[in-house]
Enzyme design. Sequence first.
Site, mmCIF file in Angstrom:
data_model
loop_
_atom_site.group_PDB
_atom_site.id
_atom_site.type_symbol
_atom_site.label_atom_id
_atom_site.label_comp_id
_atom_site.label_asym_id
_atom_site.label_seq_id
_atom_site.Cartn_x
_atom_site.Cartn_y
_atom_site.Cartn_z
ATOM 1 N N GLY A 127 1.049 -1.131 -0.028
ATOM 2 C CA GLY A 127 0.361 -0.370 0.139
ATOM 3 C C GLY A 127 1.155 1.128 0.584
ATOM 4 O O GLY A 127 0.769 2.137 -0.459
ATOM 5 N N PHE A 128 2.031 1.305 0.543
ATOM 6 C CA PHE A 128 2.497 2.705 0.858
ATOM 7 C C PHE A 128 2.070 3.978 1.136
ATOM 8 O O PHE A 128 3.101 4.429 1.010
ATOM 9 C CB PHE A 128 3.821 2.722 -0.210
ATOM 10 C CG PHE A 128 4.381 0.838 -0.043
ATOM 11 C CD1 PHE A 128 5.140 0.092 0.552
ATOM 12 C CD2 PHE A 128 3.834 0.664 -1.591
ATOM 13 C CE1 PHE A 128 5.769 -0.779 0.185
ATOM 14 C CE2 PHE A 128 4.848 -0.879 -2.047
ATOM 15 C CZ PHE A 128 5.522 -1.499 -0.759
ATOM 16 N N ILE B 97 -0.716 -5.187 6.084
ATOM 17 C CA ILE B 97 -0.633 -4.841 4.685
ATOM 18 C C ILE B 97 0.452 -4.987 3.862
ATOM 19 O O ILE B 97 0.923 -5.149 2.657
ATOM 20 C CB ILE B 97 0.159 -3.663 4.805
ATOM 21 C CG1 ILE B 97 0.694 -2.200 3.913
ATOM 22 C CG2 ILE B 97 1.562 -3.097 5.995
ATOM 23 C CD1 ILE B 97 0.449 -0.828 4.028
ATOM 24 N N LEU C 86 9.636 -7.498 18.034
ATOM 25 C CA LEU C 86 8.758 -8.466 18.673
ATOM 26 C C LEU C 86 9.398 -9.124 17.545
ATOM 27 O O LEU C 86 8.741 -10.661 18.075
ATOM 28 C CB LEU C 86 7.410 -7.858 18.098
ATOM 29 C CG LEU C 86 6.789 -6.083 19.349
ATOM 30 C CD1 LEU C 86 5.319 -6.180 18.373
ATOM 31 C CD2 LEU C 86 6.652 -7.267 20.402
ATOM 32 N N ASN C 87 9.370 -9.355 16.260
ATOM 33 C CA ASN C 87 9.999 -10.267 15.428
ATOM 34 C C ASN C 87 10.815 -9.761 14.462
ATOM 35 O O ASN C 87 11.417 -9.022 13.786
ATOM 36 C CB ASN C 87 9.158 -11.172 15.037
ATOM 37 C CG ASN C 87 9.290 -11.523 13.445
ATOM 38 O OD1 ASN C 87 10.466 -11.569 12.600
ATOM 39 N ND2 ASN C 87 8.269 -12.632 13.313
ATOM 40 N N THR D 235 10.622 -9.953 10.453
ATOM 41 C CA THR D 235 10.153 -8.767 10.298
ATOM 42 C C THR D 235 10.578 -7.572 10.228
ATOM 43 O O THR D 235 10.568 -6.436 8.792
ATOM 44 C CB THR D 235 8.040 -8.977 10.751
ATOM 45 O OG1 THR D 235 8.508 -9.090 11.878
ATOM 46 C CG2 THR D 235 8.032 -9.932 10.286
ATOM 47 N N GLY E 244 6.568 2.149 16.605
ATOM 48 C CA GLY E 244 6.284 2.001 15.554
ATOM 49 C C GLY E 244 7.352 2.160 15.288
ATOM 50 O O GLY E 244 8.294 2.766 15.439
ATOM 51 N N GLY F 260 8.043 0.662 11.313
ATOM 52 C CA GLY F 260 8.007 0.879 9.556
ATOM 53 C C GLY F 260 8.551 1.547 9.336
ATOM 54 O O GLY F 260 8.935 1.378 8.218
ATOM 55 N N GLU F 261 7.750 3.051 9.295
ATOM 56 C CA GLU F 261 8.792 4.301 8.558
ATOM 57 C C GLU F 261 9.703 4.388 8.423
ATOM 58 O O GLU F 261 10.689 5.038 7.771
ATOM 59 C CB GLU F 261 7.591 4.986 8.406
ATOM 60 C CG GLU F 261 6.152 4.597 7.276
ATOM 61 C CD GLU F 261 4.847 6.215 7.658
ATOM 62 O OE1 GLU F 261 4.574 6.525 6.866
ATOM 63 O OE2 GLU F 261 4.562 6.143 9.171
#
Lengths: 723, 330
Positions: free
Chosen positions: A232-233, A458, A615-616, A619, A687, A689-690
């Site tokens: 999605g990004f 996502i 957490l992982n 990933t 958070g 990811g970004e």
Amino acid sequence: MTGLVGRGVARVDGRAKVTGAARYAADHEIPGMLHGHLVLSTVARGEITELDTSAALALPGVVAVLTHRDLPPLRVPSFPYLKGFVPMQDTRVHHSGQPVAHVVAETPEQAREAANLVRVRYRAERPTAHLAHALDEAFLPPLFRDEPNEFVRGDAGAALEAAAVRVEQDYSSPMMHHNPIEPHSSTAVWDGNSLTLYESAQGIVFTRRVVSIAFDLPEANIRIISPYLGGGFGAKGPTWSHTLLNAAVAREVGRPVRVTLTRAQMYTMNGHRAEYRRNLRLGATREGRLTAIVDTSTAQLTRTDHGVYNTSESTLRLYDCPNVHVRQLGVRLDLPSSSYMRSPETTAHFGLETALDELAHELGVDPVELRIRNHASADPHSGEPYSSKHLLDCYRIAARAFGWARRDPRPGSMRDGNVRVGWGMATETHTFSAIQSNVELTVDVDGRATLRAATQEIGTGTYTVITQVAADELGMPLEHVTTLLGDTAYPDAALSAASATVASVIGPVSQAAQDARKAVIALAVADPRSPLHGVPAEDVVAERGYLFARGDRGRRDSYRGALARHGRPVIVTGSRLNSSGHSYGAVFVEVRFDPRLATLRVSRVVTAYDPGRVLNHRTAHGQVIGGVTWGIGFALMEHTMVDPHTARVVNPNLSTYLVPVSADTPSVESFFVDRPDKGSTALGARGFGETPGTGVPAAIGNAIFHATGRRLRDVPFTRDKLL
Amino acid sequence: MKDFAYVAAPDVATAVRAAADAPGARFLAGGTNLVDLMRQHVERPDTVVDISRLPLTSVEETKSGGLRIGALMRNSDLAAHPLVRTRYPMLTQALLAGASAQLRNMATVGGNLLQRTRCPYFYDRATPCHKREPGTGCAAVGGFNRSHAILGTSASCVATHPSDMCVALAALDAVVEVEDVRGTRRIPLADLHRLPGDTPHLETTLAPDELITSVELPAPAAAPSRYRKVRDRASFAFALVSVAAALEVTDGTVAAVRLALGGVAPKPWRAVEAERVLTGAPATEESFRAAADAELAPAVTLDGNEFKVELARRTIVATLRDLAREGSRA
């Protein structure tokens, strides 16, 4: 607790994805479904004067061709609907590639061919497509999402004037597009006044709200289903007009209708990273302490909305500078609305991290040392202390792994034969959001758990991480826990954007799993048929689906046993708030530049991060690879070309809109400080990811300067700029 | 994509007959370009003649010591063929520099010869393009033209020919064999593609119903050769500039040279002027520069593609320099 959290567990949905069992938005089979195809405007500004649908309607299989003449009025939703207008409500054209007709046919091929036969005439006006052609019209946009576009701290003007050392430069980046590999698809199924949408949506709760407003329907009448996303990004974060138009069309024709955008349509239908320019002025002491930052950016807006998505967050909050003046200006152009695109803060951060490198060079201070000297140990804007921040560790860890101490700072000094080697670095950082989220966890009579939440996968591993956390807290094997996402029939949960999912959802998951474990243990110890009968509940531990008395493992029950005797499921909910914040890291890049043909390669990337608790690890490393690859694309090739005369996208395809291929991307090393942030209710995870990738464009530019002595400030750094 | 009649041809005679009987028919081989163009409504044939099953997939040695390559040979198969790899390494390099592995597995030799330009305006039916619709104009001249041609262009078209393979074939003096209902003929590769002039929509000298059946390569030269492609990313991108070159040096003098350019012209560009300057000249950097300058002297640039002149010059010189070094080591 069985030690599952943190482990690099493989994707729990991996098998479904590689075998094709996973159903993406356009894979759901709906009986009686028709296929829609949008006709998009070919001019960027003007009026529709004539719309002839006869040839399209005459084509076999075509059921209807709907235009502004046919559609009922739709209310214009506010955020997260971004366009500021709903197309096909009148004759006005606001940008090239705006929907003007919606063809519905029995097959997708018929719909597409019929769309090609719709004849539209326009009274066209001359569009303005580039910032350069309208800079004198730049203005300070009003509040957007309650946030201002001007920030003042101290007296930056005076401090700059008084500064011993100043750097002033302009930085710029062109329009860019998200290009998720899965195109947007929306399937509308009406049942009376109720609507089900099979949707490629990063935020199904968001989508439900937008649809509810547009159609004036209660949210309870709307169900959004989005179990898998092919990326999605940000392109699928807001709800876009095709979803609203297709639902309206489905209602008109009285049958389910699916619309799937073509790749080319995805260049005008679902946002983009806005064209962006920035003037940065840094003031510093001779020792390299920042005393002033004056940051004036200009981004593309439209004539129908004024969203500024590429904010100067890092100017405001990354470094300990007492005097800051940020102004985020905009220029209205005849283009589609821009929006959030992966790590939107990268856009501004590129300039800041490049300017710092320029300052470091000017002062003769090592770029890492300069950043350490300006490290903020409390939020520079609010003054609030951090609950946890290990950015200094990131610089140290990544620098050591990279071998930064061996760097000769003189530009052009490091060579390998004809090839010039350049080493550059930058800080990585991005904000993350925390959105109120709820989950429901059911331990069924077979002793297996099912977790439900209206968040989404996502593609980054949400199913996996949620399953891991739930299994860990429950004390069950991973395969005894099933996570169900992407359906508004489940409890409202966070959107998959703004690095928000983990920060928002993991707390509720953890809480629900703890509560479920306690509830089942309570059942066991109260049940005379249980071997655990009478054991104090706090002395019962859960592991691999079994319940043991601590200290007497012979007394053993199981989830399966306890639930079977109970005879009905145990259902608990979780909802734990979290707060937003920032994640941090450092990236070090090596480039190899052959001046003969101006060939540039990114040959090595070493990173270190502080995302709170990991957490992982698998990933998380995946996020780093993805972020770094995006950063390489931003720096070296991504560029949506907009024709200056027609304001049409010239390269709306993956053949001419270049993104890095594997051969452009070196292997990426990542290190994690991996210490829980005590301020985060998501098991200490933030958070993340970004954050990876935000510093990569500047680090590459800084490495190019180190290799060549040439400073580039306008991405992409293509070969012609290096000749 | 509009509906079309589909003819699956079992043999060449059926194929060319079907094409002759249906004006505007298109031959379908790998489909990697035609199908894209049909989806974009740039190509709208009423009839598609599927030639993918024709038995034109062999590589044979010719009496003169060359090779005859079947037109339906897949690009990947041709690149991997032992006779091509050993005798015409430049052709293998050019093939492997093109597209992606998946596309090379589908694309054929004949289709590669006839692939159409990737000028983005050619694909956008909302913009004028003399090549797509003669007489409408050229949006590239005043638009984004960074990828466009600098040699052989005209006021009506500045599009490049996108093939890598063809650049190597141009350097190798390949000959194309074609067939129609009237018979067969042979066309030197240099004469297959046209320059745009006032008729950019006419891209080759083939009649609409002529089918390419094979490509013949003359006997290989012993000289070291190379295909060098310069592009915006490391793989899977069209050339900004490419060079196919073979250089034979005797006693420090250029005894023979073949040089062709890609990414800079509307057709595979045999650098005749550079070859003339080089032949008999000392094999030195100065000669290579003079040759490149001579070839590029007539270059006409646009706003966005001025850099291609310098990039082409450097690529020519670098490739010749490497070949001269390789030859002197041998």
